[in-house]
Design a protein around this motif. Structure first.
Motif, short mmCIF file in Angstrom:
data_model
loop_
_atom_site.label_atom_id
_atom_site.label_comp_id
_atom_site.label_asym_id
_atom_site.label_seq_id
_atom_site.Cartn_x
_atom_site.Cartn_y
_atom_site.Cartn_z
N ALA A 103 3.69 16.74 -3.34
CA ALA A 103 4.33 15.95 -4.45
C ALA A 103 4.39 14.65 -4.31
O ALA A 103 4.48 14.02 -3.25
CB ALA A 103 5.67 16.68 -4.93
N VAL A 104 4.66 13.99 -5.36
CA VAL A 104 4.36 12.42 -5.66
C VAL A 104 5.48 11.95 -6.51
O VAL A 104 5.66 12.54 -7.83
CB VAL A 104 3.25 11.96 -5.86
CG1 VAL A 104 3.25 10.37 -6.08
CG2 VAL A 104 1.88 12.24 -5.04
N GLN A 105 6.23 10.97 -6.37
CA GLN A 105 7.10 10.25 -7.34
C GLN A 105 6.85 8.84 -7.43
O GLN A 105 6.26 8.39 -6.12
CB GLN A 105 8.65 10.42 -6.83
CG GLN A 105 9.28 11.66 -7.06
CD GLN A 105 10.76 11.91 -6.61
OE1 GLN A 105 10.91 12.20 -5.50
NE2 GLN A 105 11.67 11.71 -7.55
N THR A 106 6.69 8.20 -8.53
CA THR A 106 6.18 6.76 -8.51
C THR A 106 7.11 6.24 -9.67
O THR A 106 7.43 6.50 -10.48
CB THR A 106 4.62 6.86 -9.06
OG1 THR A 106 3.90 7.93 -8.27
CG2 THR A 106 4.18 5.66 -9.19
N LEU A 121 4.47 -1.33 -7.33
CA LEU A 121 4.82 -0.10 -7.66
C LEU A 121 5.31 0.58 -6.42
O LEU A 121 4.60 0.14 -5.14
CB LEU A 121 3.82 0.63 -8.32
CG LEU A 121 2.46 1.32 -7.56
CD1 LEU A 121 2.67 2.65 -7.46
CD2 LEU A 121 1.34 1.01 -8.56
N THR A 122 5.94 1.67 -6.14
CA THR A 122 6.34 2.56 -5.23
C THR A 122 5.96 3.86 -5.29
O THR A 122 6.34 4.38 -6.38
CB THR A 122 7.80 2.25 -4.82
OG1 THR A 122 8.14 0.88 -4.78
CG2 THR A 122 8.39 2.90 -3.65
N MET A 123 5.52 4.46 -4.47
CA MET A 123 5.19 6.07 -4.40
C MET A 123 5.95 6.52 -3.26
O MET A 123 6.05 6.19 -2.00
CB MET A 123 3.86 6.20 -4.14
CG MET A 123 2.97 5.74 -5.34
SD MET A 123 1.21 6.29 -4.86
CE MET A 123 0.64 4.47 -4.19
N LEU A 124 6.51 7.82 -3.57
CA LEU A 124 7.28 8.49 -2.69
C LEU A 124 6.61 9.89 -2.47
O LEU A 124 6.12 10.74 -3.49
CB LEU A 124 8.83 8.91 -2.83
CG LEU A 124 9.31 9.73 -2.02
CD1 LEU A 124 9.78 9.19 -0.48
CD2 LEU A 124 10.76 10.16 -2.70
N LEU A 125 5.85 10.02 -1.25
CA LEU A 125 4.94 11.06 -0.91
C LEU A 125 5.60 12.14 -0.19
O LEU A 125 6.40 11.84 0.73
CB LEU A 125 3.79 10.62 -0.27
CG LEU A 125 3.15 9.78 -0.62
CD1 LEU A 125 1.71 9.42 0.25
CD2 LEU A 125 2.49 9.90 -2.21
N GLN A 126 5.67 13.65 -0.85
CA GLN A 126 6.50 14.64 0.14
C GLN A 126 5.26 15.32 0.43
O GLN A 126 4.09 15.97 -0.02
CB GLN A 126 7.10 15.37 -1.20
CG GLN A 126 8.41 14.68 -1.52
CD GLN A 126 8.92 15.51 -2.81
OE1 GLN A 126 8.67 16.60 -2.81
NE2 GLN A 126 9.91 14.71 -3.42
N HIS A 127 5.40 15.37 2.07
CA HIS A 127 4.22 16.22 2.84
C HIS A 127 4.47 17.58 3.04
O HIS A 127 5.82 17.96 3.04
CB HIS A 127 4.10 15.34 4.18
CG HIS A 127 3.44 14.06 3.60
ND1 HIS A 127 2.03 13.81 3.80
CD2 HIS A 127 4.03 12.82 3.65
CE1 HIS A 127 1.90 12.48 3.66
NE2 HIS A 127 3.04 11.99 3.62
N SER A 176 7.84 9.85 -15.09
CA SER A 176 9.10 9.32 -14.43
C SER A 176 9.68 10.67 -13.97
O SER A 176 10.93 10.75 -13.41
CB SER A 176 10.14 8.82 -15.27
OG SER A 176 9.82 7.40 -15.90
N ARG A 177 8.74 11.52 -13.24
CA ARG A 177 9.25 12.92 -12.63
C ARG A 177 8.18 12.87 -11.31
O ARG A 177 7.10 12.45 -11.57
CB ARG A 177 9.08 14.01 -13.60
CG ARG A 177 9.90 14.30 -14.97
CD ARG A 177 9.67 15.31 -15.59
NE ARG A 177 10.56 15.04 -16.69
CZ ARG A 177 11.75 15.39 -17.02
NH1 ARG A 177 12.58 15.92 -15.96
NH2 ARG A 177 12.08 15.34 -18.28
N ALA A 178 8.62 13.90 -10.32
CA ALA A 178 8.12 14.25 -9.31
C ALA A 178 7.12 15.04 -9.83
O ALA A 178 7.11 16.13 -10.66
CB ALA A 178 8.99 15.00 -8.25
N VAL A 179 5.52 15.12 -9.33
CA VAL A 179 4.54 15.58 -9.82
C VAL A 179 3.97 16.37 -8.73
O VAL A 179 3.56 15.72 -7.64
CB VAL A 179 3.49 14.87 -10.51
CG1 VAL A 179 2.31 15.69 -10.95
CG2 VAL A 179 4.25 14.29 -11.81
N PRO A 180 3.73 17.78 -8.67
CA PRO A 180 2.97 18.56 -7.57
C PRO A 180 1.62 18.17 -7.57
O PRO A 180 1.18 17.51 -8.47
CB PRO A 180 3.29 20.04 -8.07
CG PRO A 180 3.92 19.98 -9.30
CD PRO A 180 4.33 18.70 -9.88
N VAL A 181 1.06 18.01 -6.33
CA VAL A 181 -0.24 17.84 -6.00
C VAL A 181 -1.20 18.81 -5.88
O VAL A 181 -0.86 19.78 -5.29
CB VAL A 181 -0.21 17.00 -4.59
CG1 VAL A 181 -1.82 16.69 -4.35
CG2 VAL A 181 0.28 15.70 -4.81
#
Length: 155
Positions: A13-16, A38-44, A147-152
């Motif tokens: 998932a990604v938040q940006t 910009l900032t991205m938060l990657l959930q692994h 403006s939400r976390a999006v699943p990859v």
């Protein structure tokens, strides 16, 4: 995104978030289709988190490219372009290494060697890898819009 995937595994998932400050454009320039910051938060899938911070600068200003790795038994800093050094501590031991040549040059040599030898397995970035990184980029764009976390999407 490729480097984050290589170090921490697949992204689930990604938040940006984007900044609204003009860093690379002059005051009179109109906004383009790329945010200056910009900032991205990657959930692994591994449980790790990665943060990617992008800030465009004006021509002539030096860039800063790097990767910090914080783990239970390691704290490392990978400085990228122009230095290509790895420093820090791992397993209680000091780490201090420098690349012998520019990684881009090595990558091109590996790719050309694979082409000359007609060996698709020698190409380090497979089409599947490229598609997985593209899926992370698409999720990042969607996260920026919503403006939400999006699943990859997984491949």
């Amino acid at each position: 995104m490729d480097l984050a995937r290589a170090v921490a595994g697949e992204v689930t998932a990604v938040q940006t978030a984007a900044g609204r400050v003009q860093l690379a454009r002059s005051a009179g320039e109109t906004a383009g289709d790329i945010d200056d910051a910009l900032t991205m938060l990657l959930q692994h899938a591994s449980g790790a988190l990665a943060t990617i911070v992008v800030a465009w600068t004006r021509p002539g200003q030096p860039g800063s490219y790097g990767l910090d790795i914080l783990a239970s038994d390691a704290t490392l800093r990978l400085a990228l372009d122009p230095d290509f050094t790895l420093t820090g501590m791992s397993g209680g031991q000091r780490v201090d290494r420098r690349a012998a040549s520019h990684p881009f040059d090595r990558s091109m040599r590996r790719f050309l060697h694979a082409v000359a030898g007609r060996d698709p397995a020698a190409v380090p970035c497979t089409p599947r890898d490229a598609a997985a990184t593209l899926a992370v980029a698409i999720a990042a764009e969607q996260a920026l819009e919503t403006s939400r976390a999006v699943p990859v999407e997984s491949f």
